[in-house]
Scaffold this motif. Structure first.
Motif, mmCIF file in Angstrom:
data_model
loop_
_atom_site.group_PDB
_atom_site.id
_atom_site.type_symbol
_atom_site.label_atom_id
_atom_site.label_comp_id
_atom_site.label_asym_id
_atom_site.label_seq_id
_atom_site.Cartn_x
_atom_site.Cartn_y
_atom_site.Cartn_z
ATOM 1 N N SER A 5 2.901 8.348 -13.610
ATOM 2 C CA SER A 5 3.939 9.065 -14.351
ATOM 3 C C SER A 5 5.303 8.916 -13.694
ATOM 4 C CB SER A 5 3.576 10.549 -14.482
ATOM 5 O OG SER A 5 2.388 10.709 -15.228
ATOM 6 N N ILE A 6 5.311 9.002 -12.353
ATOM 7 C CA ILE A 6 6.570 8.850 -11.627
ATOM 8 C C ILE A 6 7.066 7.415 -11.749
ATOM 9 C CG2 ILE A 6 7.660 8.938 -9.347
ATOM 10 C CD1 ILE A 6 5.813 11.215 -8.623
ATOM 11 N N TRP A 7 6.146 6.451 -11.617
ATOM 12 C CA TRP A 7 6.515 5.033 -11.781
ATOM 13 C C TRP A 7 7.156 4.805 -13.151
ATOM 14 C CZ3 TRP A 7 4.044 2.053 -15.646
ATOM 15 C CH2 TRP A 7 4.409 0.699 -15.673
ATOM 16 N N PHE A 8 6.528 5.325 -14.199
ATOM 17 C CA PHE A 8 7.029 5.135 -15.556
ATOM 18 C C PHE A 8 8.419 5.757 -15.718
ATOM 19 C CE2 PHE A 8 7.490 6.643 -19.934
ATOM 20 C CZ PHE A 8 7.225 5.496 -20.656
ATOM 21 N N ALA A 32 0.812 -1.220 0.000
ATOM 22 C CA ALA A 32 0.000 0.000 0.000
ATOM 23 C C ALA A 32 0.844 1.268 0.000
ATOM 24 C CB ALA A 32 -0.927 0.005 1.231
ATOM 25 N N GLU A 33 2.116 1.118 0.377
ATOM 26 C CA GLU A 33 3.020 2.265 0.430
ATOM 27 C C GLU A 33 3.894 2.409 -0.815
ATOM 28 O OE1 GLU A 33 3.761 4.722 2.877
ATOM 29 O OE2 GLU A 33 1.751 4.166 3.518
ATOM 30 N N HIS A 34 3.667 1.585 -1.817
ATOM 31 C CA HIS A 34 4.559 1.589 -2.969
ATOM 32 C C HIS A 34 4.517 2.899 -3.755
ATOM 33 C CE1 HIS A 34 5.181 -3.057 -3.283
ATOM 34 N NE2 HIS A 34 5.766 -2.505 -2.239
ATOM 35 N N ALA A 35 3.344 3.545 -3.820
ATOM 36 C CA ALA A 35 3.275 4.843 -4.498
ATOM 37 C C ALA A 35 4.089 5.879 -3.738
ATOM 38 C CB ALA A 35 1.819 5.295 -4.615
ATOM 39 N N ASN A 36 3.959 5.871 -2.410
ATOM 40 C CA ASN A 36 4.751 6.792 -1.589
ATOM 41 C C ASN A 36 6.240 6.457 -1.658
ATOM 42 O OD1 ASN A 36 2.573 8.333 -0.665
ATOM 43 N ND2 ASN A 36 2.133 6.883 0.995
ATOM 44 N N PHE A 37 6.535 5.173 -1.822
ATOM 45 C CA PHE A 37 7.929 4.767 -1.986
ATOM 46 C C PHE A 37 8.536 5.409 -3.233
ATOM 47 C CE2 PHE A 37 10.550 1.879 -4.538
ATOM 48 C CZ PHE A 37 11.698 1.842 -3.759
ATOM 49 N N LEU A 38 7.781 5.399 -4.339
ATOM 50 C CA LEU A 38 8.282 5.999 -5.568
ATOM 51 C C LEU A 38 8.463 7.509 -5.424
ATOM 52 C CD1 LEU A 38 6.236 4.046 -8.270
ATOM 53 C CD2 LEU A 38 8.630 3.729 -7.637
ATOM 54 N N LYS A 39 7.552 8.153 -4.706
ATOM 55 C CA LYS A 39 7.709 9.587 -4.444
ATOM 56 C C LYS A 39 8.979 9.849 -3.643
ATOM 57 C CE LYS A 39 2.803 10.921 -4.417
ATOM 58 N NZ LYS A 39 1.713 11.490 -3.590
ATOM 59 N N LEU A 40 9.246 8.957 -2.693
ATOM 60 C CA LEU A 40 10.455 9.094 -1.868
ATOM 61 C C LEU A 40 11.709 8.949 -2.722
ATOM 62 C CD1 LEU A 40 11.700 9.288 1.023
ATOM 63 C CD2 LEU A 40 11.609 6.780 1.093
ATOM 64 N N ILE A 41 11.729 7.953 -3.599
ATOM 65 C CA ILE A 41 12.880 7.744 -4.475
ATOM 66 C C ILE A 41 13.074 8.927 -5.410
ATOM 67 C CG2 ILE A 41 13.879 6.283 -6.272
ATOM 68 C CD1 ILE A 41 13.781 5.094 -3.402
ATOM 69 N N ASP A 42 11.975 9.450 -5.942
ATOM 70 C CA ASP A 42 12.047 10.615 -6.821
ATOM 71 C C ASP A 42 12.657 11.807 -6.086
ATOM 72 O OD1 ASP A 42 11.561 12.161 -9.168
ATOM 73 O OD2 ASP A 42 9.758 12.979 -8.229
ATOM 74 N N ALA A 43 12.223 12.024 -4.839
ATOM 75 C CA ALA A 43 12.765 13.129 -4.041
ATOM 76 C C ALA A 43 14.248 12.913 -3.750
ATOM 77 C CB ALA A 43 11.976 13.262 -2.742
ATOM 78 N N ILE A 44 14.627 11.688 -3.414
ATOM 79 C CA ILE A 44 16.032 11.375 -3.131
ATOM 80 C C ILE A 44 16.907 11.690 -4.342
ATOM 81 C CG2 ILE A 44 17.643 9.449 -2.775
ATOM 82 C CD1 ILE A 44 15.550 8.217 -0.908
ATOM 83 N N GLN A 45 16.445 11.314 -5.525
ATOM 84 C CA GLN A 45 17.226 11.568 -6.735
ATOM 85 C C GLN A 45 17.326 13.055 -7.032
ATOM 86 O OE1 GLN A 45 15.413 9.192 -9.839
ATOM 87 N NE2 GLN A 45 16.406 7.307 -9.144
ATOM 88 N N ARG A 46 16.229 13.769 -6.889
ATOM 89 C CA ARG A 46 16.229 15.194 -7.223
ATOM 90 C C ARG A 46 16.940 16.038 -6.173
ATOM 91 N NH1 ARG A 46 10.619 17.216 -9.703
ATOM 92 N NH2 ARG A 46 12.051 18.920 -10.260
ATOM 93 N N LEU A 47 17.041 15.525 -4.963
ATOM 94 C CA LEU A 47 17.778 16.224 -3.908
ATOM 95 C C LEU A 47 19.285 15.984 -3.997
ATOM 96 C CD1 LEU A 47 15.360 15.593 -0.899
ATOM 97 C CD2 LEU A 47 15.871 17.818 -1.931
ATOM 98 N N GLY A 48 19.694 15.141 -4.944
ATOM 99 C CA GLY A 48 21.119 14.933 -5.172
ATOM 100 C C GLY A 48 21.804 13.989 -4.210
ATOM 101 N N ILE A 49 21.044 13.097 -3.581
ATOM 102 C CA ILE A 49 21.656 12.190 -2.601
ATOM 103 C C ILE A 49 21.418 10.727 -2.952
ATOM 104 C CG2 ILE A 49 21.664 13.781 -0.646
ATOM 105 C CD1 ILE A 49 18.978 12.712 0.202
ATOM 106 N N ALA A 50 21.056 10.450 -4.203
ATOM 107 C CA ALA A 50 20.789 9.067 -4.600
ATOM 108 C C ALA A 50 22.031 8.195 -4.517
ATOM 109 C CB ALA A 50 20.216 9.037 -6.018
ATOM 110 N N TYR A 51 23.223 8.805 -4.648
ATOM 111 C CA TYR A 51 24.453 8.002 -4.620
ATOM 112 C C TYR A 51 24.691 7.375 -3.248
ATOM 113 C CZ TYR A 51 26.543 12.281 -2.616
ATOM 114 O OH TYR A 51 26.826 13.365 -1.830
ATOM 115 N N TYR A 52 24.010 7.868 -2.217
ATOM 116 C CA TYR A 52 24.106 7.234 -0.898
ATOM 117 C C TYR A 52 23.368 5.897 -0.855
ATOM 118 C CZ TYR A 52 25.730 11.666 1.197
ATOM 119 O OH TYR A 52 26.433 12.787 1.526
ATOM 120 N N PHE A 53 22.394 5.743 -1.756
ATOM 121 C CA PHE A 53 21.509 4.574 -1.671
ATOM 122 C C PHE A 53 21.399 3.845 -3.017
ATOM 123 C CE2 PHE A 53 19.856 8.167 0.870
ATOM 124 C CZ PHE A 53 20.064 7.670 2.154
ATOM 125 N N GLU A 54 22.468 3.812 -3.765
ATOM 126 C CA GLU A 54 22.418 3.225 -5.111
ATOM 127 C C GLU A 54 21.948 1.772 -5.082
ATOM 128 O OE1 GLU A 54 26.060 3.689 -7.181
ATOM 129 O OE2 GLU A 54 25.800 5.838 -7.537
#
Length: 425
Positions: free
Chosen positions: A101-104, A55-77
């Motif tokens: 759209s975010i999922w895609f 049930a949290e998978h949509a929020n999970f994708l929002k979290l990943i999107d934010a992590i990438q756009r905040l420039g810290i994705a390399y911490y969690f590759e």
């Protein structure tokens, strides 16, 4: 570098002095590193928590999107790659949890070719996008960004791009229809979609936007800010070390014909063929300082790579350096002879002398365990992607420096080559 008369006289460019000074202040890093480490653990737990609940998978994708756009994705590759793979395995093309759209966009960015048929659900019988009305600005922005992951022939995404671009452009002209936060986001998106942005610059822009959102994650925001500060302190430390090394050679006085631009380069020949210090005695005076500097740098690189079990990678960098020096020698030959090459001749040399191919290959050597021989072999063949980048950079360099170079003795630029060809025709 052109070899002049035996007395070592060289044409000077009168480059302006370095504006950065000789030293960079170094910030205390220990405290920042500890804060970052603690925050990373918090965010890592949240990623796993949201992934483990369907049930949290949509929020999970929002979290990943934010992590990438905040420039810290390399911490969690590793966590992000594994999580997106799990999402793909679980749903395939049948995603039904919202945030389509975010999922895609996230799945395609990660290399998973999910179908674009999911966007048919956005249309009514007349083919009009229902969910992305002018009242759903965020949804429209998300769909707009998703369209830049389309492939040739995906008409539904071609149509989606036209639709969202038209609506967003209309909103941008009437900012009262969206709050100030979204107005800025729309203008930035229309100018340059996420797909075409540099991650570090995107982080600078996205952090203040994310902070103003009522639903922002405080740990994520703090990690983005602290991580950015830590990265800056690491850059300052490296620049401090490089500046001391650079100052020791007194480049401004000993090499007045060279650009004194260490900091800019940080962000940015015949003897080299033999690659031996035994060449030093036969070199002109102006090269006796430069040549050992280069050999020392490569010796240090070789020692570091040897400790990592990747000593063979230095050979690719050396060959790229030799090719780079040969291009300089050819340009020096043209300048000394007063020869203006054809545009094709000029490009065959100047695409190498612009240094971007060499810098790419050299940068690969510092990427640690993630790099094998294959990327070096790929870059060394001068593939279309690398060549296109060099063409863009060379054209920009020639246009910007053309007028200044005409005031001194200099090899013909690309601008002159094209002008001269037009006259000859």
């Amino acid at each position: 570098m052109p070899v002049e008369q035996e007395n070592g006289i060289r044409p000077l460019a009168n480059f302006p002095p370095c504006i950065w000074g000789d030293q960079m202040k170094q910030e205390e890093q220990d405290a920042l590193e500890q804060v970052v480490q603690d925050l990373k653990e918090e965010v890592r737990k949240e990623i796993l928590a949201k992934l483990n609940v369907a049930a949290e998978h949509a929020n999970f994708l929002k979290l990943i999107d934010a992590i990438q756009r905040l420039g810290i994705a390399y911490y969690f590759e590793e966590e992000i790659n594994q999580a997106l793979q799990n999402i793909y395995i679980s749903y395939g093309d049948n995603w039904n949890r919202g945030c389509t759209s975010i999922w895609f966009r996230l799945l395609r960015q990660a290399g998973f070719f999910v179908s674009c048929d999911c966007f048919n659900n956005y249309k009514d019988k007349e083919g009009v996008y229902m969910e992305c009305s002018t009242n759903d600005v965020q949804g429209m922005l998300d769909l707009y960004e998703a369209t830049y992951l389309r492939m040739p022939g995906e008409v539904i995404l071609d149509d989606a791009l036209v639709f969202t671009k038209t609506r967003l452009d209309h909103i941008a002209k009437y900012p009262h229809r969206a709050n100030n936060i979204y107005s800025t986001q729309i203008q930035q998106a229309l100018k340059q979609p996420i797909r075409k942005r540099l991650p570090r610059l995107e982080a600078i822009r996205y952090i203040p936007f994310y902070q103003e959102q009522a639903s922002h994650n405080e740990s994520l925001l703090k990690l983005a800010k602290t991580g950015f500060d830590l990265l800056q302190s690491l850059h300052k430390k490296e620049l401090s070390q490089l500046s001391k090394w650079w100052k020791a050679y007194d480049v401004a006085n000993n090499l007045p014909y060279a650009r004194n631009r260490l900091v800019e380069c940080y962000f940015w020949a015949q003897a080299f063929e033999r690659w031996s210090i035994t060449c030093l005695d036969v070199l002109p005076e102006y090269m006796k300082l430069i040549y050992p500097m280069v050999l020392d740098v490569f010796t240090e690189m070789e020692e570091i790579l040897a400790n990592e079990g990747k000593a063979c990678h230095i050979d690719y960098v050396k060959e790229a350096m030799k090719e780079y020096m040969r291009s300089y020698m050819k340009e020096a030959e043209w300048r000394n002879e007063g020869y203006t090459p054809t545009p094709d001749e000029h490009l065959s040399v100047s695409l190498i002398s612009c240094a971007y191919k060499f810098l790419l290959i050299a940068s690969l050597a510092g990427m640690g365990d993630v790099i094998t021989d294959e990327p070096f072999k790929w870059a060394s063949t001068f593939p279309p992607l690398v060549k296109a980048s060099c063409e863009l950079c060379r054209s920009q360099d020639d246009i910007v420096s053309h007028m200044e170079e005409q005031e001194r003795e200099h090899v013909a630029s690309g601008v002159e080559c094209y002008m001269y060809q037009s006259i000859r025709r």
